[in-house]
Design a protein around this motif. Structure first.
Motif, PDB file in Angstrom:
ATOM      1  N   LEU A  31       0.860  -1.165  -0.126  1.00  0.00           N
ATOM      2  CA  LEU A  31      -0.020  -0.074  -0.066  1.00  0.00           C
ATOM      3  C   LEU A  31       0.761   1.300   0.124  1.00  0.00           C
ATOM      4  N   ILE A  32       1.957   1.290   0.443  1.00  0.00           N
ATOM      5  CA  ILE A  32       2.888   2.166   0.835  1.00  0.00           C
ATOM      6  C   ILE A  32       3.373   2.706  -0.622  1.00  0.00           C
ATOM      7  N   ILE A  33       3.881   1.592  -0.987  1.00  0.00           N
ATOM      8  CA  ILE A  33       4.656   1.693  -2.454  1.00  0.00           C
ATOM      9  C   ILE A  33       3.651   2.224  -3.470  1.00  0.00           C
ATOM     10  N   ALA A  34       2.312   1.683  -3.341  1.00  0.00           N
ATOM     11  CA  ALA A  34       1.067   2.013  -4.318  1.00  0.00           C
ATOM     12  C   ALA A  34       1.055   3.497  -4.084  1.00  0.00           C
ATOM     13  N   PHE A  35       0.872   3.938  -2.966  1.00  0.00           N
ATOM     14  CA  PHE A  35       0.777   5.128  -2.707  1.00  0.00           C
ATOM     15  C   PHE A  35       1.761   6.291  -3.120  1.00  0.00           C
ATOM     16  N   ALA A  36       3.017   5.665  -2.909  1.00  0.00           N
ATOM     17  CA  ALA A  36       4.267   6.579  -3.490  1.00  0.00           C
ATOM     18  C   ALA A  36       4.082   6.759  -4.822  1.00  0.00           C
ATOM     19  N   LEU A  37       3.799   5.697  -5.559  1.00  0.00           N
ATOM     20  CA  LEU A  37       3.628   5.513  -7.203  1.00  0.00           C
ATOM     21  C   LEU A  37       2.457   6.642  -7.726  1.00  0.00           C
ATOM     22  N   MET A  38       1.488   6.438  -7.038  1.00  0.00           N
ATOM     23  CA  MET A  38       0.253   7.190  -6.958  1.00  0.00           C
ATOM     24  C   MET A  38       0.849   9.010  -7.240  1.00  0.00           C
ATOM     25  N   ILE A  39       1.447   9.259  -6.095  1.00  0.00           N
ATOM     26  CA  ILE A  39       1.971  10.558  -5.893  1.00  0.00           C
ATOM     27  C   ILE A  39       2.960  11.177  -6.960  1.00  0.00           C
ATOM     28  N   LEU A  40       3.801  10.003  -7.391  1.00  0.00           N
ATOM     29  CA  LEU A  40       4.805  10.296  -8.698  1.00  0.00           C
ATOM     30  C   LEU A  40       4.171  10.414  -9.812  1.00  0.00           C
ATOM     31  N   ALA A  41       3.205   9.623  -9.994  1.00  0.00           N
ATOM     32  CA  ALA A  41       2.272   9.712 -11.132  1.00  0.00           C
ATOM     33  C   ALA A  41       1.648  11.197 -11.526  1.00  0.00           C
ATOM     34  N   GLN A  42       1.058  11.651 -10.101  1.00  0.00           N
ATOM     35  CA  GLN A  42       0.327  12.910 -10.219  1.00  0.00           C
ATOM     36  C   GLN A  42       1.216  13.989 -10.399  1.00  0.00           C
ATOM     37  N   LEU A  43       2.378  13.987  -9.837  1.00  0.00           N
ATOM     38  CA  LEU A  43       3.356  15.167  -9.950  1.00  0.00           C
ATOM     39  C   LEU A  43       4.079  14.983 -11.306  1.00  0.00           C
ATOM     40  N   SER A  44       4.217  14.005 -11.995  1.00  0.00           N
ATOM     41  CA  SER A  44       4.777  13.897 -13.267  1.00  0.00           C
ATOM     42  C   SER A  44       4.394  14.562 -14.235  1.00  0.00           C
ATOM     43  N   PHE A  45       3.072  14.813 -14.490  1.00  0.00           N
ATOM     44  CA  PHE A  45       2.388  15.489 -15.516  1.00  0.00           C
ATOM     45  C   PHE A  45       2.649  17.149 -15.482  1.00  0.00           C
ATOM     46  N   PRO A  46       2.367  17.742 -14.102  1.00  0.00           N
ATOM     47  CA  PRO A  46       2.868  19.089 -13.985  1.00  0.00           C
ATOM     48  C   PRO A  46       4.353  19.355 -14.152  1.00  0.00           C
TER      49      PRO A  46
ATOM     50  N   ILE B  63       6.142  21.881 -16.833  1.00  0.00           N
ATOM     51  CA  ILE B  63       7.145  23.003 -16.329  1.00  0.00           C
ATOM     52  C   ILE B  63       8.524  22.793 -17.064  1.00  0.00           C
ATOM     53  N   ILE B  64       8.885  21.434 -16.978  1.00  0.00           N
ATOM     54  CA  ILE B  64      10.161  21.405 -17.739  1.00  0.00           C
ATOM     55  C   ILE B  64      10.008  21.735 -19.140  1.00  0.00           C
ATOM     56  N   GLU B  65       9.052  21.148 -20.040  1.00  0.00           N
ATOM     57  CA  GLU B  65       8.968  21.683 -21.408  1.00  0.00           C
ATOM     58  C   GLU B  65       8.903  23.193 -21.505  1.00  0.00           C
ATOM     59  N   ARG B  66       8.199  23.962 -20.600  1.00  0.00           N
ATOM     60  CA  ARG B  66       8.269  25.418 -20.665  1.00  0.00           C
ATOM     61  C   ARG B  66       9.520  25.786 -20.407  1.00  0.00           C
ATOM     62  N   GLU B  67      10.231  25.410 -19.448  1.00  0.00           N
ATOM     63  CA  GLU B  67      11.634  25.868 -19.332  1.00  0.00           C
ATOM     64  C   GLU B  67      12.620  25.677 -20.367  1.00  0.00           C
ATOM     65  N   ILE B  68      12.359  24.605 -20.992  1.00  0.00           N
ATOM     66  CA  ILE B  68      13.182  24.334 -22.181  1.00  0.00           C
ATOM     67  C   ILE B  68      13.065  25.120 -23.315  1.00  0.00           C
ATOM     68  N   ILE B  69      11.997  25.468 -23.594  1.00  0.00           N
ATOM     69  CA  ILE B  69      11.420  26.588 -24.501  1.00  0.00           C
ATOM     70  C   ILE B  69      12.033  27.852 -24.201  1.00  0.00           C
ATOM     71  N   LEU B  70      12.127  28.262 -22.933  1.00  0.00           N
ATOM     72  CA  LEU B  70      12.556  29.387 -22.586  1.00  0.00           C
ATOM     73  C   LEU B  70      13.973  29.616 -22.722  1.00  0.00           C
ATOM     74  N   HIS B  71      14.499  28.509 -22.450  1.00  0.00           N
ATOM     75  CA  HIS B  71      15.967  28.617 -22.356  1.00  0.00           C
ATOM     76  C   HIS B  71      16.650  28.356 -23.857  1.00  0.00           C
TER      77      HIS B  71
END
Length: 186
Positions: free
Chosen positions: A6-21, A25-33
């Protein structure tokens, strides 16, 4: 054992939710740079959004691009177009070439989805990424009066565009308004 999964699944869920934003952000910064900044002439409108506050609505000028004559044939199927860009002496955008294949000799181009539809007179319209520029509540009404001679700074890289800022007389609009406030001339 079950708690561990359950802890591993919860951690993977958090990582998945953070990966999209994070990816956005990274794509925008690459374009700006890595991208190149072009100036687009704008016309102001100053609306208000109850949830997001005051912002400057940007109405871009000169977004219709002439197509080459061979693309204006009614039998020519157009899906995606690529427009390479150049600058004039002060940095204002100049549409260079309109082609139907991704450029290989430059990373500075705009990708336009046409879905086979052209504007009147053999032109295609560029869709800009952002038409809202958020500002301080007190500065936005002042900004509206200044935008008659303003330019949007758009960074272009590999078909993507990002609104970097607004320039008035070669200075960021926020700094320009601060300077006006110091001189009390508005």
């Amino acid at each position: 054992m079950r708690k561990k999964y359950l802890i591993i699944a919860f951690a993977l869920m958090i990582l998945a939710q953070l990966s999209f934003p994070l990816k956005m952000i990274i794509e925008r910064e690459i374009i700006l740079h890595k991208g190149e900044t072009f100036l687009f002439k704008i016309e102001p409108i100053d609306p208000y959004d109850a949830f997001r506050g005051r912002y400057v609505w940007i109405n871009y000028k000169n977004l219709n691009v002439d197509l080459p004559s061979y693309m204006q044939n009614e039998y020519y199927k157009i899906n995606d177009l690529y427009i390479t860009l150049k600058k004039d002496s002060v940095g204002v955008v100049i549409y260079d070439k309109v082609i139907d294949t991704k450029p290989t000799n430059t990373d500075i181009y705009i990708k336009v989805k046409t879905d086979g539809i052209l504007t009147d007179g053999g032109k295609v319209r560029i869709e800009m990424p952002d038409n809202r520029y958020y500002m301080n509540e007190n500065k936005a009404p002042i900004a509206d009066t200044l935008l008659k001679n303003a330019y949007a700074q758009i960074v272009v890289y590999k078909g993507q565009m990002v609104l970097k800022g607004i320039l008035v007389d070669g200075m960021s609009i926020e700094k320009y308004i601060d300077q006006l406030a110091k001189n009390k001339s508005y």
